[in-house]
Write a protein that holds these residues in place. Sequence first.
Motif, PDB file in Angstrom:
ATOM      1  N   LYS A 215       0.859  -1.181   0.000  1.00 30.52           N
ATOM      2  CA  LYS A 215       0.000   0.000   0.000  1.00 30.52           C
ATOM      3  C   LYS A 215       0.901   1.238   0.000  1.00 30.52           C
ATOM      4  O   LYS A 215       1.365   1.698   1.040  1.00 30.52           O
ATOM      5  CB  LYS A 215      -0.912  -0.017   1.223  1.00 30.52           C
ATOM      6  CG  LYS A 215      -2.021   1.015   1.179  1.00 30.52           C
ATOM      7  CD  LYS A 215      -3.011   0.794   2.304  1.00 30.52           C
ATOM      8  CE  LYS A 215      -4.190   1.749   2.196  1.00 30.52           C
ATOM      9  NZ  LYS A 215      -5.171   1.528   3.294  1.00 30.52           N
ATOM     10  N   VAL A 219      -1.586   4.339  -4.077  1.00 30.31           N
ATOM     11  CA  VAL A 219      -2.409   3.133  -4.009  1.00 30.31           C
ATOM     12  C   VAL A 219      -3.715   3.295  -4.778  1.00 30.31           C
ATOM     13  O   VAL A 219      -4.216   2.340  -5.381  1.00 30.31           O
ATOM     14  CB  VAL A 219      -2.679   2.748  -2.534  1.00 30.31           C
ATOM     15  CG1 VAL A 219      -3.412   3.855  -1.800  1.00 30.31           C
ATOM     16  CG2 VAL A 219      -3.463   1.450  -2.454  1.00 30.31           C
ATOM     17  N   TYR A 306      -8.919  -2.594   0.507  1.00 35.39           N
ATOM     18  CA  TYR A 306      -8.129  -1.358   0.436  1.00 35.39           C
ATOM     19  C   TYR A 306      -7.416  -1.122   1.761  1.00 35.39           C
ATOM     20  O   TYR A 306      -6.352  -0.518   1.809  1.00 35.39           O
ATOM     21  CB  TYR A 306      -9.067  -0.203   0.101  1.00 35.39           C
ATOM     22  CG  TYR A 306      -8.378   1.072  -0.318  1.00 35.39           C
ATOM     23  CD1 TYR A 306      -7.891   1.209  -1.615  1.00 35.39           C
ATOM     24  CD2 TYR A 306      -8.230   2.139   0.562  1.00 35.39           C
ATOM     25  CE1 TYR A 306      -7.268   2.387  -2.016  1.00 35.39           C
ATOM     26  CE2 TYR A 306      -7.616   3.320   0.170  1.00 35.39           C
ATOM     27  CZ  TYR A 306      -7.135   3.434  -1.116  1.00 35.39           C
ATOM     28  OH  TYR A 306      -6.522   4.590  -1.516  1.00 35.39           O
ATOM     29  N   ASP A 307      -8.033  -1.589   2.856  1.00 29.22           N
ATOM     30  CA  ASP A 307      -7.453  -1.497   4.196  1.00 29.22           C
ATOM     31  C   ASP A 307      -7.305  -2.898   4.778  1.00 29.22           C
ATOM     32  O   ASP A 307      -7.882  -3.868   4.269  1.00 29.22           O
ATOM     33  CB  ASP A 307      -8.345  -0.652   5.116  1.00 29.22           C
ATOM     34  CG  ASP A 307      -8.454   0.791   4.658  1.00 29.22           C
ATOM     35  OD1 ASP A 307      -7.459   1.314   4.113  1.00 29.22           O
ATOM     36  OD2 ASP A 307      -9.532   1.396   4.839  1.00 29.22           O
ATOM     37  N   PHE A 334      -4.372  -4.857  -0.121  1.00 24.50           N
ATOM     38  CA  PHE A 334      -3.345  -3.828  -0.046  1.00 24.50           C
ATOM     39  C   PHE A 334      -2.853  -3.748   1.399  1.00 24.50           C
ATOM     40  O   PHE A 334      -3.644  -3.487   2.309  1.00 24.50           O
ATOM     41  CB  PHE A 334      -3.895  -2.468  -0.498  1.00 24.50           C
ATOM     42  CG  PHE A 334      -4.037  -2.335  -1.984  1.00 24.50           C
ATOM     43  CD1 PHE A 334      -2.922  -2.135  -2.786  1.00 24.50           C
ATOM     44  CD2 PHE A 334      -5.280  -2.400  -2.584  1.00 24.50           C
ATOM     45  CE1 PHE A 334      -3.042  -2.010  -4.166  1.00 24.50           C
ATOM     46  CE2 PHE A 334      -5.417  -2.277  -3.962  1.00 24.50           C
ATOM     47  CZ  PHE A 334      -4.294  -2.084  -4.758  1.00 24.50           C
ATOM     48  N   GLY A 336      -0.343  -2.074   4.236  1.00 23.58           N
ATOM     49  CA  GLY A 336       0.547  -1.005   4.674  1.00 23.58           C
ATOM     50  C   GLY A 336       0.529  -0.936   6.179  1.00 23.58           C
ATOM     51  O   GLY A 336      -0.527  -1.122   6.816  1.00 23.58           O
ATOM     52  N   ASP A 339      -2.064   1.038   8.436  1.00 25.09           N
ATOM     53  CA  ASP A 339      -3.394   0.550   8.798  1.00 25.09           C
ATOM     54  C   ASP A 339      -3.422  -0.060  10.200  1.00 25.09           C
ATOM     55  O   ASP A 339      -4.490  -0.193  10.810  1.00 25.09           O
ATOM     56  CB  ASP A 339      -3.866  -0.507   7.801  1.00 25.09           C
ATOM     57  CG  ASP A 339      -4.209   0.079   6.450  1.00 25.09           C
ATOM     58  OD1 ASP A 339      -4.415   1.307   6.381  1.00 25.09           O
ATOM     59  OD2 ASP A 339      -4.267  -0.680   5.466  1.00 25.09           O
TER      60      ASP A 339
END
Length: 763
Positions: A215, A219, A306-307, A334, A336, A339
Motif C-alpha cells: 500500500k 495506491v 483497500y485497508d 493492499f 501497509g 493501517d
Amino acid sequence: MPTPEEALKFYFGYDAFRPGQREIVEAAIAQRDQLVIMPTGGGKSICYQLPALLMDGVTIVVSPLIALMQDQVQALQDNGIGAAFLNSSLGPTELRSTEQAVLAGQIKLLYVAPERLMGDRFLPFLERIDAEVGIAAFAIDEAHCLSEWGHDFRPEYRQLKTLRQRYPAVPMTALTATATHRVQEDIVAQLALRDPRIHIASFNRTNLYYEVRPKQRDVYRHLLQLIRQAPGAGIVYCLSRKKVDELAFRLQQDGIEALPYHAGLEDETRAANQTRFIRDDVRVMVATVAFGMGINKPDVRFVIHYDLPRSLENYYQEAGRAGRDGDPAKCTLFFGYGDLNTVEFLIAQKVDPTTGAPLEDEQRIARQQLRRVVDYAEGTECRRKIQLAYFGESFAGQCGNCDNCLHPRPVEDWTIDAQKLLSCIARCKERFGMNHIIDVLRGSRSPKVLQHGHDQLSTYGIGKDRSAEAWKHLGRSLLHQGLMDETTDGYSIPKLNAQSWEVMRGQRTVMIALPARSLDEPAPVGDRFLKQTGPKADSLFERLRQLRKRLADAQNVPPYVVFSDVSLRQMAEKQPHTLREFARISGVGSRKLEQYGETFVTEIRDFCTENDIPLRSPSLGTIPSNSDDDSFDPTLAYAKPPRDRSESRSALRLKSVSRTVFYTLELHQQGLSPAEIAEKRGCGIHTIYNHLDKLLEAGQAVDLGKLVEGDRQAKIERAIEAVGTASLKAIYEHIQNTLGETIDYDSIRLVRAKWRHTNRPDS
C-alpha cells in the motif's frame, strides 16, 4: 419418493451433487443432527433445502439478515418451491397471508430471524405449525454467530438453545462457512446437538486467486487500474465510513459505476445501494464490513481490501464473497503498516457498555488475530497454505493460484537458524512470546530477560548476526510451514510440535523464502484466471446476460435468480436450440425450463442465425436456422412420439407447439394484452412474445393487428422483402437506415413469423 438426484435435477437443475452434499441430505432425511462447515460457494443451502422438499412438514430456517433471507426465498420461489420469510419488512396483511399459507401446508421452507423466532408472538405460532402441519427440521444458517469465538458473534443466537428443550424430537442442522475447532465445539454445545454428524469440507476455494500488494502513496491509482482491468462486479472493503465515501466518490469521478455502503447511511439509501449492486445496476460496491452476510450475489469477480482486515477469518469470509458461482475470481489485499494504527484504535473501543472499562480478554484476542493478518500479508509461503492452516487444514502448498506461488521469491537454507530459534523456545520452557525469544537470541539486556535469568541460557546471544525482523520472518515461516505451533488464547506463545523436534535433531531441512527487498508490485495476473470461451461464445454470453437482466428487471428480482453466470456460460458454449437440449444445461430445473426455456432458446437461435453459425442437432446434424426441432414439452417433462416425416411443415409446427403455448393463445383470444398475459401467468413478457411467435408461424388464430399497428406491419414487411427473414438484426437495421425509425424486436419477430407462415408453399 424420488431419489435425491432426481429431486436435485427437478427442483434445482443440477445433474450431480457436489462432494459431501448427498451424505448430508441423506442424514437430514434420516432426522439426524448435523454440523455442516462448508465454504462460501460450496452449496450449503442445498443441504437443507432439498431435504425440506423430501420430508413432511415445514423446515424452519434461522437466518440473521433480512436481505439474505429475501434473496434465498426469491430464488426458491423462482424454482417453483413453496418458500416464505417472516420479518419486519412485511406489513400486517402480508404477515397474516404468509402465516395462513404456512398453516395451509403451502410452504416447505420458512425463513425467520433469531429475534423473531424466539419472540413472544412467534413461539405460539410455532406451536400451531407443529400441531397442524408439523416441523420437519430446524436449519441454523450462519451458525458461527452462536460463538463468542466466531468472527460475527450475535448474542440473540444464544437463545436458540431453547429450541431443543421445546422440540426435542425435531432434528437440527447447523451450517456455517467457517469455524475453527473452538467455534465448532461451541456451536454443538450451544444448540445441544445430539451425537451430531459433523461434515467439514475443505476450506480451499480453488477458483480464487489471492495476492497481497504494497500500500504505497499512489495506491488509488493501482486500485483504479485493478478495477478497470477486472471483469464483472466487485467489492472494495475499507475500515472507515469516511474512506468508503471518499473512494466511492473518486471512482465515480473516474467513470466507475460505484456506490458506498456503511452503517452511517440512511437505512433506505443503504438498502437501495445494495439492491442496485445485486441487480447489476452498478458494478462496484465500496463498503465497510457492514456489507457482509446479506450478500447473496454469486457472480462477484473481484474483492479488494483497500485497508487491512481485522482477522484472518474475517479476510477469508470477505474475500470469499468473490466467485461463489465457482468461476475464477481475484482477491487483492493492499497491505501497509499505517493501517495497524487504525485497527489498534478499533480494538481499543472494545469496552464494557455499562462501565466503560476495557474488555481486556476481547482486546487481547483481537490483537492476536491482527498479528495473524500481518503474518499472512508478510508471508512468503503459499497464501492458501497460510489460510488453510488457520482453520486446521493441512495443505502442501504450491497452489499455482496465488502471488507467492506464481512469483516465488528466492529461498535459502535456514536450518541452523531454525534450530537456534526452536532451541531457545524450548529452553524458555515454551512460556514466552516471540519478541522475548528474539531478545534472548540477540543478547538483549532488557529487564524481562535479566529478571528470568535468560541471559544465562546457552542460546543467549547466539542470534546477534540476524536482525529482529529477520527472526520474526523466520518465526512466521516456521508457523506457516507447520514446523511450530502457537497458542490461540490471545497471548501467541510459540509451542513446539513433533516437526519442531525433527528440525532440532537435524532430520528436517528448513527452506525459507526471502522477504521482499522492494515494494515493487508483482506482475499482473492477466487473463489466465478468466474463463476463455472464444469471441462468438463471449458475444453470446453478453447477449444472454442482457436478456437475463431484462427478465430480472421485469420480475423485480436479481439477475442471478433467473440464471447464474455459470448457466449462461454453458448456454453460450453449447448453444442449445431445442428445449430438450436446453434442459441439459446446469441450473435448468423443471420450473426454469417452463418459465424461461423458450425465451433463451429463441435468443440463442436468433444469435446463431445473425452470425451465420449453423445449428446442430445431435440426431439430425446441421439443420436450417428456421427449422423447429423442438418436440419437448416442459409441462410434461418427456419427449413426444417421433414425428411422421410425411406430415406437412405446418402440421409439424402445430404438433411442436406445447400446452403452455396454447394457454397463451387462449388468453390472447380472450382479449388480454401480452403484458396482461405475462402478469396472469407469472412469467416474463418476452416469454409471451415467444409463444405468440410460435403460434403465428404455426398458422394459429393470433390477431396480429392487436399486437402490431398496421403501418408498422407494412414497414416491417417491406424490410423483409428487401433483406429476407434470416436475421432480425438485418430487418431492424434496414428500417432504421432507410426510414430513420426504430421498431422493437418483438414486433419484428411477430411480423416475420406471420410472413414465414403466409409465404410457405404448404401454407
